[in-house]
Structure formats: structure tokens, C-alpha cells
Design a protein around this motif. Structure first.
Motif, PDB file in Angstrom:
ATOM      1  N   ASP A   1     -23.121   8.686  43.064  1.00 11.86           N
ATOM      2  CA  ASP A   1     -23.785   8.496  44.328  1.00 11.86           C
ATOM      3  C   ASP A   1     -25.291   8.145  43.962  1.00 11.86           C
ATOM      4  OD1 ASP A   1     -24.331   9.567  46.419  1.00 11.86           O
ATOM      5  OD2 ASP A   1     -24.060  11.688  45.962  1.00 11.86           O
TER       6      ASP A   1
ATOM      7  N   ILE B   1     -13.934   3.489  46.796  1.00 12.11           N
ATOM      8  CA  ILE B   1     -15.271   3.123  46.989  1.00 12.11           C
ATOM      9  C   ILE B   1     -15.338   4.737  48.348  1.00 12.11           C
ATOM     10  CG2 ILE B   1     -17.665   1.951  48.775  1.00 12.11           C
ATOM     11  CD1 ILE B   1     -16.713   0.812  45.580  1.00 12.11           C
TER      12      ILE B   1
ATOM     13  N   GLU C   1     -28.581   7.444  45.675  1.00 15.63           N
ATOM     14  CA  GLU C   1     -29.179   6.632  47.148  1.00 15.63           C
ATOM     15  C   GLU C   1     -30.398   6.521  47.591  1.00 15.63           C
ATOM     16  OE1 GLU C   1     -27.570   9.820  49.748  1.00 15.63           O
ATOM     17  OE2 GLU C   1     -26.290  10.584  49.349  1.00 15.63           O
TER      18      GLU C   1
ATOM     19  N   ARG D   1     -30.560  -4.172  44.631  1.00 14.82           N
ATOM     20  CA  ARG D   1     -28.828  -4.512  45.273  1.00 14.82           C
ATOM     21  C   ARG D   1     -28.167  -4.178  44.445  1.00 14.82           C
ATOM     22  NH1 ARG D   1     -27.811  -8.240  49.243  1.00 14.82           N
ATOM     23  NH2 ARG D   1     -28.385  -9.176  47.608  1.00 14.82           N
TER      24      ARG D   1
ATOM     25  N   TYR E   1     -21.027  -3.592  48.997  1.00 14.13           N
ATOM     26  CA  TYR E   1     -19.687  -3.457  48.660  1.00 14.13           C
ATOM     27  C   TYR E   1     -18.594  -4.239  48.036  1.00 14.13           C
ATOM     28  CZ  TYR E   1     -20.084   0.068  52.472  1.00 14.13           C
ATOM     29  OH  TYR E   1     -20.448   1.074  53.284  1.00 14.13           O
TER      30      TYR E   1
ATOM     31  N   VAL F   1     -21.423   5.269  48.448  1.00 14.80           N
ATOM     32  CA  VAL F   1     -21.840   4.599  48.855  1.00 14.80           C
ATOM     33  C   VAL F   1     -22.313   5.171  50.947  1.00 14.80           C
ATOM     34  CG1 VAL F   1     -21.329   2.386  48.006  1.00 14.80           C
ATOM     35  CG2 VAL F   1     -20.500   2.608  50.275  1.00 14.80           C
TER      36      VAL F   1
ATOM     37  N   ILE G   1     -28.694  -1.835  51.673  1.00  9.36           N
ATOM     38  CA  ILE G   1     -27.407  -0.711  51.229  1.00  9.36           C
ATOM     39  C   ILE G   1     -27.015  -1.510  49.523  1.00  9.36           C
ATOM     40  CG2 ILE G   1     -25.784  -2.438  52.528  1.00  9.36           C
ATOM     41  CD1 ILE G   1     -24.898   0.174  53.500  1.00  9.36           C
ATOM     42  N   TRP G   2     -26.080  -1.259  49.730  1.00 11.21           N
ATOM     43  CA  TRP G   2     -25.321  -1.688  48.368  1.00 11.21           C
ATOM     44  C   TRP G   2     -24.206  -2.765  48.410  1.00 11.21           C
ATOM     45  CZ3 TRP G   2     -28.851  -0.146  44.869  1.00 11.21           C
ATOM     46  CH2 TRP G   2     -29.448   1.299  44.738  1.00 11.21           C
TER      47      TRP G   2
END
Length: 366
Positions: A159, A223, A161, A175, A213, A200, A210-211
Motif C-alpha cells: 500500500d 489489485i 501512496e 510509476r 493498473y 491502489v 497513479i500507478w
């Protein structure tokens, strides 16, 4: 290396607020955010129910959360104790109570896998420095594998962030560095027959940093999407989740990750805001239990927002008007059809011993 650090000395309230604020920073950056009357005890099902639920176990309420997990073990396929924090490339610190064998063994006897969470709240740029250096990434993966080897764990949940606070100039490299770390870690965990889970932020129409996906969906077993903090402690009062928001999140997620790998994170908490946006009073984190106890103590009527599918109430604390939005079983029942629409059966509850007890039969009937 696993050590007890200053993390162990943080207050529960400070850490909870820090974590959920970090989860909501993506909203401030133009991205998606992270993090009824009291019923009687839930009826136990006559036959085992589908094990479609995972849940986080907060270390600051370890015993209560553990007993809650045992009570609902027939529904829980995985429990993720919130036990570890990455603080540098080669160092993973342990929160108080981390690795308690009684809890690990008890969950295993109940048929539930134990996949502890490793989180991070590093200073700006620190995580980026790890992720963009192949040598430091390898050092960090080594530290994570040492952590999973300390106990009879079934895998790890990452996790991380800080991506929300990563600047535009370095976002893509950070990323991609996280994808490289996850790929290496998942490969190593799978070689040992262990699970690799990645948590995520939600991806929506306004997502910024954002990561990746799609890339993570190819390497991870599951996920988990943090489907909460649509409104958060640093903003105006409002629902933590919304049916339309969930529809947007899952439309995008299922286009990039197989639905069978997705778990939608459901909130079992809320925020208690000052109703006046100009107030300097603090916004307070409340679990469902605390929200309902407060509502009863203040004699506030239960209200339900049909548009978002969440409960709320208002009260006067003697100095100002306050507004509380949270989530309960009724709200979860409204949101589950959105998951079904997208073929997502997995859910992840934040967090054990926070929740409305009636949420369990609701999830069983999903």
C-alpha cells in the motif's frame, strides 16, 4: 531489516488521519481519492458463504479486529494485518504487535490467509529515489522478502501512496519504477507459493498521478482499489463513496485489469466535519461504531442520501454545527449492484472492528 521505530510511538488518531489524508491527496492533485439505527448481531448463515471478502486488521485495535475476523472467518478468504511500514530502501519497520503468532496461527486454523500490509508515508521524493534506481529497487525488494520470511505469511500487500505527491516531471519514471518493483516482488513471492497483492488509488475521469493498473494487473494476484475518501478530512463534508463514482472507477479498472483480480475497497468509517467550511475546528475520523454511538448520544435522526448511497447526520456540539458522513450496511447494499454490473465479486473492508455488523449478511448475499 525490521525494527520498531518512531512509528511505534505514533498515536492511533494521528496515524489514521495521516494515512487517510495521504490517500486523499490524489484528489487535491486532480486525481481520484484513495482513503442507521444500530442493528442487533448478524445472523450466522446456515451453510458456508462464498469467501469473497478480504479485510485489513488495524494494529491499534488488534484484539478486537482479530476477534471480528474469527467471527466472520467463513466469509474472509484473506486478512491483511496493517503491520509494516517501509521507511527506506533497505528498512521495513514493524508497527506495535506486528507478527503476533497467536493471531497468525488462529487465522490459519480458521481457514483464512494472512497477507500483511506494508505501507509507506515517506517524505517527498524519498520513494521516488528508491523506485527510479535499479539498485535501490533490488535492495527494497530484498527487504520486503526478508519481511515475509519472518513469519508463516501467505504473501504481502503493498500500500504505497506517495505517487499522489510525485511531481509531473518525474511521475512517469516513478510509476514505471513501481511497476518494476512490483514485478520483481511478485515473481519472488510466486516462486515461494505466496500471494502478491497491490493496493491502489481509484482511477477516474479526473485521475492524475497513479500507478499503472494494466501492468500491475499482469503481475499481481489481486489489485485492491481504495474506494473511499471521495470526500475527506481536508475538504468539505460529503459522502466517502458514491454509486456513480464506483461506476466510473470500475468502468476504467475492468478495462485494464481482469475483473476476477479486482477487489473494491469498502469503507467502514466516516468523517465528522464542522458544518461551516470556514471553521477552524478539526475534522475527526470515526468508525461506524463511533458514528452510531455519537448519533445516539446526540439524539440526531438517521438520514440516508439516496444519490450517493451513504448515511449521514448532523448535530450541535455546543459550539458549532457538525456534519457526519459514514458508511453502513444499507449503503453497502446500494453499492454492491455497481460491482455486479462490472463483474467484480471481490471486496476489501477497511477495516475490521470498524464496521456495521449487518454488513456481513449483506456481503454474503452479494
Amino acid at each position: 531489516m525490521i525494527t520498531f521505530s518512531g512509528v511505534a510511538r505514533r498515536s492511533r488518531a494521528a496515524l489514521v488521519t495521516a494515512l487517510l489524508t495521504a490517500a486523499a491527496l490524489s484528489t487535491a492533485a486532480g486525481a481520484a481519492p484513495t482513503s442507521h439505527p444500530a442493528p442487533g448481531p448478524p445472523a450466522r448463515p446456515a451453510t458456508p458463504t462464498p469467501r469473497t471478502v478480504s479485510a485489513w486488521l488495524p494494529y491499534w485495535d488488534q484484539e478486537g479486529a482479530y476477534q471480528d475476523a474469527l467471527l466472520h472467518a467463513d466469509q474472509l478468504h484473506t486478512v491483511s494485518p496493517f503491520w509494516y511500514e517501509a521507511v527506506s530502501a533497505g528498512r521495513i519497520d514493524a508497527h506495535p504487535g506486528a507478527g503476533e503468532r497467536r493471531i497468525i496461527d488462529g487465522l490459519h486454523r480458521a481457514g483464512t490467509k494472512v497477507v500483511p500490509t506494508v505501507m509507506e508515508t515517506m517524505k517527498s521524493g524519498a520513494l521516488a529515489a528508491i523506485l527510479t534506481s535499479p539498485a535501490r529497487r533490488t535492495e527494497h525488494a530484498d527487504a520486503l522478502m526478508r519481511t515475509v520470511a519472518t513469519r508463516d505469511y501467505d504473501g504481502l500487500d503493498l500500500d504505497y501512496e506517495s505517487i499522489a505527491a510525485t511531481g509531473d516531471a518525474t511521475y512517469v519514471s516513478v510509476r514505471d519504477g513501481f511497476t518494476a518493483l512490483a514485478t520483481d516482488l511478485c515473481r519472488r513471492l510466486h516462486a515461494l507459493g505466496k500471494q502478491c497483492v497491490i493496493t491502489v488509488f481509484p482511477k477516474t475521469a479526473t485521475t492524475g498521478r497513479i500507478w499503472d493498473y494494466a501492468a500491475l494487473g499482469r503481475v499481481a494476484d489481486r489489485i485492491r482499489i481504495m474506494g473511499y475518501n471521495l470526500h475527506w478530512s481536508g475538504g468539505d463534508p460529503g459522502p466517502l463513496a458514491d454509486t456513480r463514482w464506483y461506476d466510473d472507477i470500475l468502468t476504467r479498472a475492468t478495462a485494464l485489469v481482469p475483473a476476477a483480480k479486482l477487489e473494491m475497497g469498502l469503507p467502514a468509517y466516516g468523517w465528522d466535519w464542522p458544518a461551516d467550511s470556514t471553521s477552524t475546528s478539526a475534522t475527526k475520523h470515526v468508525t461506524w461504531k463511533e458514528a452510531e454511538a455519537l448519533r445516539a448520544a446526540k439524539g440526531a435522526p438517521y438520514r440516508f442520501d439516496e444519490v450517493s448511497g451513504t448515511p449521514y447526520f448532523t448535530y450541535d456540539d455546543g459550539t458549532e454545527s457538525r456534519e457526519v458522513w459514514y458508511q453502513d450496511a444499507r449503503g453497502v447494499a446500494v453499492h454492491l449492484p455497481v460491482l455486479r454490473k462490472h463483474g467484480v465479486s471481490g471486496t476489501a473492508l477497511w477495516a475490521l472492528d470498524f464496521e456495521d455488523p449487518e454488513v456481513w449478511p449483506v456481503l454474503a448475499g452479494r
